[in-house]
Design a protein around this motif. Structure first.
Motif, PDB file in Angstrom:
ATOM      1  N   GLU A 147       0.824  -1.208   0.000  1.00 32.14           N
ATOM      2  CA  GLU A 147       0.000   0.000   0.000  1.00 32.14           C
ATOM      3  C   GLU A 147       0.862   1.264   0.000  1.00 32.14           C
ATOM      4  O   GLU A 147       0.480   2.280  -0.593  1.00 32.14           O
ATOM      5  N   ALA A 148       2.015   1.207   0.666  1.00 32.92           N
ATOM      6  CA  ALA A 148       2.913   2.364   0.673  1.00 32.92           C
ATOM      7  C   ALA A 148       3.413   2.662  -0.737  1.00 32.92           C
ATOM      8  O   ALA A 148       3.518   3.824  -1.148  1.00 32.92           O
ATOM      9  N   ALA A 149       3.723   1.610  -1.505  1.00 26.82           N
ATOM     10  CA  ALA A 149       4.188   1.804  -2.888  1.00 26.82           C
ATOM     11  C   ALA A 149       3.106   2.461  -3.734  1.00 26.82           C
ATOM     12  O   ALA A 149       3.402   3.204  -4.679  1.00 26.82           O
ATOM     13  N   THR A 150       1.876   2.219  -3.372  1.00 28.67           N
ATOM     14  CA  THR A 150       0.744   2.780  -4.115  1.00 28.67           C
ATOM     15  C   THR A 150       0.429   4.211  -3.700  1.00 28.67           C
ATOM     16  O   THR A 150       0.102   5.066  -4.539  1.00 28.67           O
ATOM     17  N   HIS A 151       0.565   4.501  -2.397  1.00 25.72           N
ATOM     18  CA  HIS A 151       0.080   5.769  -1.864  1.00 25.72           C
ATOM     19  C   HIS A 151       1.145   6.840  -1.650  1.00 25.72           C
ATOM     20  O   HIS A 151       0.828   8.027  -1.616  1.00 25.72           O
ATOM     21  N   ALA A 152       2.397   6.451  -1.464  1.00 26.02           N
ATOM     22  CA  ALA A 152       3.425   7.418  -1.059  1.00 26.02           C
ATOM     23  C   ALA A 152       3.660   8.489  -2.127  1.00 26.02           C
ATOM     24  O   ALA A 152       3.712   8.195  -3.325  1.00 26.02           O
ATOM     25  N   SER A 153       3.823   9.727  -1.667  1.00 29.68           N
ATOM     26  CA  SER A 153       4.146  10.832  -2.577  1.00 29.68           C
ATOM     27  C   SER A 153       5.656  10.855  -2.825  1.00 29.68           C
ATOM     28  O   SER A 153       6.436  10.200  -2.117  1.00 29.68           O
ATOM     29  N   ASP A 154       6.074  11.618  -3.819  1.00 25.64           N
ATOM     30  CA  ASP A 154       7.509  11.747  -4.099  1.00 25.64           C
ATOM     31  C   ASP A 154       8.239  12.337  -2.894  1.00 25.64           C
ATOM     32  O   ASP A 154       9.345  11.901  -2.552  1.00 25.64           O
ATOM     33  N   ALA A 155       7.630  13.316  -2.241  1.00 22.01           N
ATOM     34  CA  ALA A 155       8.254  13.943  -1.072  1.00 22.01           C
ATOM     35  C   ALA A 155       8.406  12.940   0.061  1.00 22.01           C
ATOM     36  O   ALA A 155       9.421  12.929   0.776  1.00 22.01           O
ATOM     37  N   ALA A 207       7.632   4.266   9.361  1.00 17.31           N
ATOM     38  CA  ALA A 207       7.331   5.155   8.239  1.00 17.31           C
ATOM     39  C   ALA A 207       6.524   4.426   7.161  1.00 17.31           C
ATOM     40  O   ALA A 207       5.558   4.971   6.608  1.00 17.31           O
ATOM     41  N   ILE A 208       6.909   3.190   6.870  1.00 15.77           N
ATOM     42  CA  ILE A 208       6.199   2.419   5.843  1.00 15.77           C
ATOM     43  C   ILE A 208       4.773   2.102   6.292  1.00 15.77           C
ATOM     44  O   ILE A 208       3.825   2.175   5.503  1.00 15.77           O
ATOM     45  N   ILE A 209       4.621   1.793   7.576  1.00 16.50           N
ATOM     46  CA  ILE A 209       3.283   1.548   8.118  1.00 16.50           C
ATOM     47  C   ILE A 209       2.431   2.812   8.000  1.00 16.50           C
ATOM     48  O   ILE A 209       1.252   2.758   7.624  1.00 16.50           O
ATOM     49  N   THR A 210       3.027   3.957   8.294  1.00 20.42           N
ATOM     50  CA  THR A 210       2.314   5.233   8.174  1.00 20.42           C
ATOM     51  C   THR A 210       1.939   5.525   6.730  1.00 20.42           C
ATOM     52  O   THR A 210       0.821   5.964   6.435  1.00 20.42           O
ATOM     53  N   LEU A 211       2.871   5.270   5.816  1.00 23.89           N
ATOM     54  CA  LEU A 211       2.609   5.526   4.393  1.00 23.89           C
ATOM     55  C   LEU A 211       1.506   4.632   3.844  1.00 23.89           C
ATOM     56  O   LEU A 211       0.807   5.011   2.892  1.00 23.89           O
ATOM     57  N   ALA A 212       1.340   3.457   4.437  1.00 21.95           N
ATOM     58  CA  ALA A 212       0.272   2.560   3.985  1.00 21.95           C
ATOM     59  C   ALA A 212      -1.101   3.167   4.257  1.00 21.95           C
ATOM     60  O   ALA A 212      -2.072   2.877   3.561  1.00 21.95           O
ATOM     61  N   ASN A 213      -1.169   4.010   5.294  1.00 21.29           N
ATOM     62  CA  ASN A 213      -2.399   4.742   5.615  1.00 21.29           C
ATOM     63  C   ASN A 213      -3.590   3.796   5.842  1.00 21.29           C
ATOM     64  O   ASN A 213      -4.682   4.004   5.327  1.00 21.29           O
ATOM     65  N   ASN A 214      -3.320   2.744   6.626  1.00 18.18           N
ATOM     66  CA  ASN A 214      -4.352   1.767   6.949  1.00 18.18           C
ATOM     67  C   ASN A 214      -4.314   1.545   8.462  1.00 18.18           C
ATOM     68  O   ASN A 214      -3.447   0.853   8.972  1.00 18.18           O
ATOM     69  N   ASP A 266       6.656  -0.385  -7.399  1.00 23.13           N
ATOM     70  CA  ASP A 266       6.399  -1.803  -7.638  1.00 23.13           C
ATOM     71  C   ASP A 266       5.766  -2.382  -6.370  1.00 23.13           C
ATOM     72  O   ASP A 266       6.462  -2.867  -5.474  1.00 23.13           O
ATOM     73  N   ALA A 267       4.440  -2.303  -6.282  1.00 29.53           N
ATOM     74  CA  ALA A 267       3.739  -2.707  -5.065  1.00 29.53           C
ATOM     75  C   ALA A 267       3.954  -4.181  -4.739  1.00 29.53           C
ATOM     76  O   ALA A 267       4.225  -4.537  -3.586  1.00 29.53           O
ATOM     77  N   GLU A 268       3.848  -5.044  -5.729  1.00 26.82           N
ATOM     78  CA  GLU A 268       4.010  -6.479  -5.482  1.00 26.82           C
ATOM     79  C   GLU A 268       5.449  -6.805  -5.094  1.00 26.82           C
ATOM     80  O   GLU A 268       5.695  -7.655  -4.230  1.00 26.82           O
ATOM     81  N   GLY A 269       6.404  -6.103  -5.736  1.00 31.68           N
ATOM     82  CA  GLY A 269       7.805  -6.311  -5.395  1.00 31.68           C
ATOM     83  C   GLY A 269       8.117  -5.856  -3.983  1.00 31.68           C
ATOM     84  O   GLY A 269       8.871  -6.513  -3.246  1.00 31.68           O
ATOM     85  N   ALA A 270       7.538  -4.722  -3.577  1.00 34.48           N
ATOM     86  CA  ALA A 270       7.748  -4.208  -2.221  1.00 34.48           C
ATOM     87  C   ALA A 270       7.162  -5.169  -1.194  1.00 34.48           C
ATOM     88  O   ALA A 270       7.761  -5.429  -0.144  1.00 34.48           O
ATOM     89  N   GLU A 271       5.986  -5.701  -1.497  1.00 31.87           N
ATOM     90  CA  GLU A 271       5.346  -6.653  -0.588  1.00 31.87           C
ATOM     91  C   GLU A 271       6.202  -7.905  -0.431  1.00 31.87           C
ATOM     92  O   GLU A 271       6.448  -8.374   0.699  1.00 31.87           O
ATOM     93  N   ALA A 272       6.689  -8.447  -1.543  1.00 34.57           N
ATOM     94  CA  ALA A 272       7.505  -9.661  -1.496  1.00 34.57           C
ATOM     95  C   ALA A 272       8.814  -9.416  -0.750  1.00 34.57           C
ATOM     96  O   ALA A 272       9.254 -10.258   0.048  1.00 34.57           O
ATOM     97  N   ALA A 273       9.432  -8.252  -0.986  1.00 35.58           N
ATOM     98  CA  ALA A 273      10.704  -7.943  -0.328  1.00 35.58           C
ATOM     99  C   ALA A 273      10.528  -7.781   1.178  1.00 35.58           C
ATOM    100  O   ALA A 273      11.372  -8.215   1.969  1.00 35.58           O
TER     101      ALA A 273
END
Length: 222
Positions: free
Chosen positions: A95-103, A137-144, A190-197
């Motif tokens: 979800e972070a890969a999907t939602h995170a802004s460039d900043a 930070a990644i948990i926060t970026l997931a926004n869930n 790459d949401a699926e790649g981030a999840e797998a990693a």
């Protein structure tokens, strides 16, 4: 009055958590309510409300007619917790890969730079701090918020075990490589790649902890 009481027992629960995580209240130890009331300068009511909170979190266990004891986390517990964490934090990375802004990704890159510097200097304490900040930070970026809540509860239990997985041979370098793989996937959106990693990272963390526990047991029995 109810709001004041809630605030007090939350404060007491926070203080007891600190004592548990610091090892002042050791795994398996009995919770001496009169002694805690004296040391914290509180009555039984907020203490017992706080004990209910910590029991619900899994940090304490309650035994009828005996009282509360600090929970002991076993190897089996860790074997059961880590696959769940891997699934949940993997989803956060997705979800972070999907939602995170460039900043936000730039801010995350700075945390990875800090992680990299700590690893190269072998500053383990600094590495743990940067590692924790990255996961948060990644948990926060997931926004869930549901993912965040469940992960937070499970991580309290893992913290209770007072684990030091980076002391396993080669684990520091391996952990850094895993984190960089997660971040590379996040940057590539790459949401699926981030999840797998991320799943790989948590799975290997458990493997390292198991190997470290076996090594310590072998030394003690030698």
């Amino acid at each position: 009055m109810r709001l004041v009481l809630n605030s007090l027992h939350d404060e007491v629960a926070a203080k007891l958590r600190e004592r548990i995580f610091a090892g002042e209240l050791a795994p398996g130890s009995f919770i001496d309510e009169p002694a805690l009331c004296t040391s914290l300068s509180i009555s039984r009511t907020p203490l017992r409300e706080a004990l209910k909170v910590l029991t619900a979190e899994g940090l304490l266990r309650h035994e009828p007619r005996r009282g509360c004891f600090v929970s002991q986390i076993t190897e089996r517990d860790l074997d059961e917790i880590f696959p769940v964490l891997a699934l949940l934090e993997g989803r956060c990375a997705f979800e972070a890969a999907t939602h995170a802004s460039d900043a936000e990704l730039i801010a995350l890159e700075q945390l990875h730079d800090r992680l990299n510097r700590s690893a190269k200097a072998r500053r383990i304490t600094d590495y743990y701090e940067a590692n924790f900040a990255i996961h948060e930070a990644i948990i926060t970026l997931a926004n869930n918020r549901w993912l965040a809540q469940v992960i937070g509860d499970l991580r309290k239990l893992v913290k209770l075990a007072r684990l030091q997985q980076l002391h396993a041979p080669g684990r520091l370098e391996q952990s850094l490589s895993e984190h960089m793989a997660v971040f590379a996937a996040l940057k590539a959106r790459d949401a699926e790649g981030a999840e797998a990693a991320m799943r790989t990272h948590l799975t290997r963390q458990r493997v390292a902890l198991r190997e470290l526990a076996r090594s310590q047991t072998s030394r003690l029995s030698a």
